[in-house]
Design a protein around this motif. Structure first.
Motif, PDB file in Angstrom:
ATOM      1  N   GLU A 101      40.928  44.690  42.957  1.00 28.51           N
ATOM      2  CA  GLU A 101      40.425  45.180  44.240  1.00 28.51           C
ATOM      3  C   GLU A 101      39.175  46.037  44.080  1.00 28.51           C
ATOM      4  O   GLU A 101      38.524  46.374  45.073  1.00 28.51           O
ATOM      5  N   LYS A 102      38.854  46.399  42.862  1.00 27.19           N
ATOM      6  CA  LYS A 102      37.658  47.219  42.630  1.00 27.19           C
ATOM      7  C   LYS A 102      36.441  46.322  42.432  1.00 27.19           C
ATOM      8  O   LYS A 102      36.551  45.182  41.978  1.00 27.19           O
ATOM      9  N   ARG A 103      35.268  46.856  42.766  1.00 25.18           N
ATOM     10  CA  ARG A 103      34.041  46.108  42.549  1.00 25.18           C
ATOM     11  C   ARG A 103      33.682  46.102  41.061  1.00 25.18           C
ATOM     12  O   ARG A 103      34.055  47.004  40.315  1.00 25.18           O
ATOM     13  N   PHE A 104      32.981  45.072  40.660  1.00 21.93           N
ATOM     14  CA  PHE A 104      32.511  44.937  39.281  1.00 21.93           C
ATOM     15  C   PHE A 104      33.671  45.020  38.283  1.00 21.93           C
ATOM     16  O   PHE A 104      33.664  45.831  37.358  1.00 21.93           O
ATOM     17  N   CYS A 105      34.669  44.186  38.501  1.00 25.63           N
ATOM     18  CA  CYS A 105      35.797  44.121  37.567  1.00 25.63           C
ATOM     19  C   CYS A 105      35.720  42.816  36.780  1.00 25.63           C
ATOM     20  O   CYS A 105      35.013  41.881  37.168  1.00 25.63           O
ATOM     21  N   ALA A 106      36.436  42.755  35.689  1.00 26.59           N
ATOM     22  CA  ALA A 106      36.491  41.561  34.847  1.00 26.59           C
ATOM     23  C   ALA A 106      37.935  41.139  34.679  1.00 26.59           C
ATOM     24  O   ALA A 106      38.692  41.775  33.941  1.00 26.59           O
ATOM     25  N   GLY A 107      38.313  40.093  35.389  1.00 26.90           N
ATOM     26  CA  GLY A 107      39.661  39.554  35.279  1.00 26.90           C
ATOM     27  C   GLY A 107      40.753  40.472  35.761  1.00 26.90           C
ATOM     28  O   GLY A 107      41.938  40.196  35.553  1.00 26.90           O
ATOM     29  N   GLY A 108      40.390  41.585  36.399  1.00 29.96           N
ATOM     30  CA  GLY A 108      41.380  42.551  36.826  1.00 29.96           C
ATOM     31  C   GLY A 108      41.799  43.501  35.721  1.00 29.96           C
ATOM     32  O   GLY A 108      42.533  44.457  35.966  1.00 29.96           O
ATOM     33  N   TYR A 109      41.318  43.259  34.486  1.00 31.92           N
ATOM     34  CA  TYR A 109      41.705  44.092  33.352  1.00 31.92           C
ATOM     35  C   TYR A 109      40.762  45.285  33.174  1.00 31.92           C
ATOM     36  O   TYR A 109      41.172  46.330  32.667  1.00 31.92           O
ATOM     37  N   VAL A 110      39.512  45.109  33.528  1.00 31.69           N
ATOM     38  CA  VAL A 110      38.481  46.123  33.289  1.00 31.69           C
ATOM     39  C   VAL A 110      37.674  46.318  34.560  1.00 31.69           C
ATOM     40  O   VAL A 110      37.370  45.351  35.259  1.00 31.69           O
ATOM     41  N   ALA A 111      37.349  47.560  34.867  1.00 36.93           N
ATOM     42  CA  ALA A 111      36.512  47.869  36.032  1.00 36.93           C
ATOM     43  C   ALA A 111      35.367  48.769  35.595  1.00 36.93           C
ATOM     44  O   ALA A 111      35.469  49.496  34.600  1.00 36.93           O
ATOM     45  N   LEU A 112      34.271  48.730  36.362  1.00 39.87           N
ATOM     46  CA  LEU A 112      33.084  49.497  35.987  1.00 39.87           C
ATOM     47  C   LEU A 112      33.372  50.992  35.924  1.00 39.87           C
ATOM     48  O   LEU A 112      32.946  51.677  34.994  1.00 39.87           O
ATOM     49  N   GLU A 113      34.094  51.515  36.913  1.00 40.57           N
ATOM     50  CA  GLU A 113      34.325  52.964  36.951  1.00 40.57           C
ATOM     51  C   GLU A 113      35.166  53.431  35.768  1.00 40.57           C
ATOM     52  O   GLU A 113      34.921  54.509  35.204  1.00 40.57           O
ATOM     53  N   THR A 114      36.153  52.632  35.357  1.00 37.63           N
ATOM     54  CA  THR A 114      36.948  53.007  34.185  1.00 37.63           C
ATOM     55  C   THR A 114      36.120  52.887  32.903  1.00 37.63           C
ATOM     56  O   THR A 114      36.282  53.679  31.970  1.00 37.63           O
ATOM     57  N   SER A 115      35.223  51.901  32.864  1.00 38.06           N
ATOM     58  CA  SER A 115      34.362  51.747  31.694  1.00 38.06           C
ATOM     59  C   SER A 115      33.401  52.926  31.562  1.00 38.06           C
ATOM     60  O   SER A 115      33.109  53.385  30.453  1.00 38.06           O
ATOM     61  N   ILE A 116      32.901  53.424  32.696  1.00 39.35           N
ATOM     62  CA  ILE A 116      32.044  54.613  32.671  1.00 39.35           C
ATOM     63  C   ILE A 116      32.824  55.807  32.127  1.00 39.35           C
ATOM     64  O   ILE A 116      32.318  56.594  31.318  1.00 39.35           O
TER      65      ILE A 116
END
Length: 479
Positions: A101-116
């Motif tokens: 449901e988050k923007r800029f995610c990859a397969g639902g496993y990774v999201a931009l905000e968590t990567s930051i």
């Protein structure tokens, strides 16, 4: 800074515990109650420990390059989180976390905000926390520290086995009951097993809503339907499955070796080996690169070329950097050095070749992959499985022999360097001793008791310096 295995294990343990407290705190703020967010029952979240250990192995030399350190932490942690999420879903047939449901995610496993967030953590770990933790670790007496570490990791291992057993039992029971469940969830709860197992399962479902029984039953029914449907198919390696990825690895490794050979010939006029292994024209970096690009970007193959180019540039650059650090740490060897090319990072990667990875990603997903995928799926199922399994065994053997040969090659180079640093008289004595040893070896060969019968002798005989220099012409050994 290079960390020892003892230090890395301590960092893994400390950051795993810190990650658990962080997850529990975040869940308490969000849900207004205590929720054990860890996979384990104890205060241990291995994803954080694995990411921190990866930071400690691959990122120390970026300590003074703040931007690259931040980006490296983002990519490393995203890769770790993606792999963990992917494997958990494949093993348990259910997502343990979902960022869809988050923007800029990859397969639902990774999201931009968590990567930051992970990028910030990498900066803090390398520049602030790790030096402080290493000092604390060495305050402990060596014996006591190893004993305490063994207890912590041993307890975590047993905890992990218990949690895994509980989840597997839950899935087994659900498989048997999926066709009989009529909505009576109490009956399901009563069938879960002993009290300890029930407690673990309740905690798992509370921490990860994706493991709720209703969802699991629905997932089991869907999986059963898919299995029945796939049983009717006779297509080999349909979709992006393990057999497809295996075949793509070997195709990519072969094509990558040929591409690099042609590229080097066009620039230097010299045909040189670009293989990663001693048997066959296979570039392991390219093979795993094709698998990485396919596994990560397959769900986005229909997106705009610019999106794929950007993702390929970042993924390819990070992947090449990790491979460079890994080969230097494990084999003490530098296989490529871009120090003479502008916009390079430690000689490990450079901007031009990162762009090349982006172009490869577009060409691979838009042109090569569809063609190769159709060709692979035309292989008969029986022969396809036999061929893939045989190639895997061959490559495991090839990589093992290559690793041993490289290790022995490095040892011989170290010996030569040591001899060159000795005085002329000592060098002459060493040379005479070496000739005497070789003579003894030749005599021993006739008597059936030779060094060549041992591993080092076999490697020296089959992979002398001349052959290794032909296979790895650009290899540089480091201290």
């Amino acid at each position: 800074m290079n960390y020892t295995g003892y230090e890395l294990l301590w960092l893994f343990a400390v950051y795993s515990a810190a990650g658990w407290w962080l997850e529990v705190g975040a869940a308490a703020v969000k849900r207004h109650r205590f929720v054990n967010r860890g996979y384990l029952n104890g205060p241990f979240c291995p994803v954080y420990g694995l990411s921190a250990a990866a930071f400690a192995v691959f990122l120390p030399e970026l300590k003074e390059h703040l931007v690259f350190l931040f980006l490296g932490g983002m990519i490393l942690a995203a890769f770790t989180e993606y792999i963990c999420g992917f494997l958990l879903e494949r093993i348990f047939r259910q997502k343990w976390w979902d960022y869809s449901e988050k923007r800029f995610c990859a397969g639902g496993y990774v999201a931009l905000e968590t990567s930051i967030f992970w990028g910030i953590c990498a900066v803090l770990c390398i520049r602030v926390f790790n030096p402080f933790l290493i000092k604390l670790i060495h305050i402990l007496p060596a014996g006591a520290g190893k004993l305490l570490l063994g207890i912590i990791l041993g307890t975590a291992l047993l905890d992990g086995l218990g949690s895994s057993a509980a989840v597997f039992q839950m899935h087994r029971r659900l498989r048997k009951m999926a066709s009989q469940v009529s909505g009576d969830m109490q009956r399901l709860a009563d069938s879960f097993g002993n009290a300890l197992t029930r407690r673990i399962q309740r905690r798992m479902m509370g921490a990860y809503p994706g493991l709720k029984a209703e969802r699991l039953i629905a997932g089991q029914r869907h999986e059963a339907a898919e299995n029945e449907h796939s049983a009717e198919k006779t297509v080999f390696a349909a979709g992006c499955c393990s057999y497809k990825l295996t075949a793509l690895f070997f195709i990519g490794a072969f094509l990558g070796d040929i591409t690099e050979t042609v590229f080097c010939y066009s620039r230097t006029g010299i045909i040189m080996s670009r293989s990663s292994v001693v048997y066959g024209p296979f570039s392991i970096v390219w093979g795993f690169g094709c698998v990485l690009l396919t596994a990560f970007l397959y769900p986005y193959r229909e997106k705009n070329d610019r999106y794929i180019f950007l993702a390929g540039t970042i993924l390819g650059g990070a992947y090449e950097y990790i491979c460079s650090v890994f080969s230097e740490l494990v084999f003490g060897t530098v296989f490529w050095d871009y120090s003479a090319i502008p916009f390079n990072l430690g000689g490990r990667i450079n901007l031009l070749y990162c762009f090349f990875w982006g172009i490869v990603a577009v060409v691979w997903l838009k042109i090569l992959y569809p063609f190769l995928s159709r060709a692979i799926e035309r292989i008969p199922v029986k022969w396809g499985k036999f061929l893939c399994n045989g190639l895997i065994l061959f490559m495991v053997f090839d990589m093992a022999v290559s690793g041993l040969a490289l290790g022995r090659y490095s040892a011989r180079q170290d010996k030569e360097v040591l001899q060159s640093q000795m005085g002329s008289q000592e060098a002459s004595l060493q040379k005479a001793a070496g000739e005497e040893e070789r003579a003894g070896t030749e005599m021993g060969r006739e008597e059936g008791n030779t060094l060549a019968e041992g591993l080092n002798g076999w490697l020296d005989y089959h992979f002398p310096d001349e052959r290794m220099k032909r296979i790895y012409p650009n290899a540089k050994f480091v201290d």
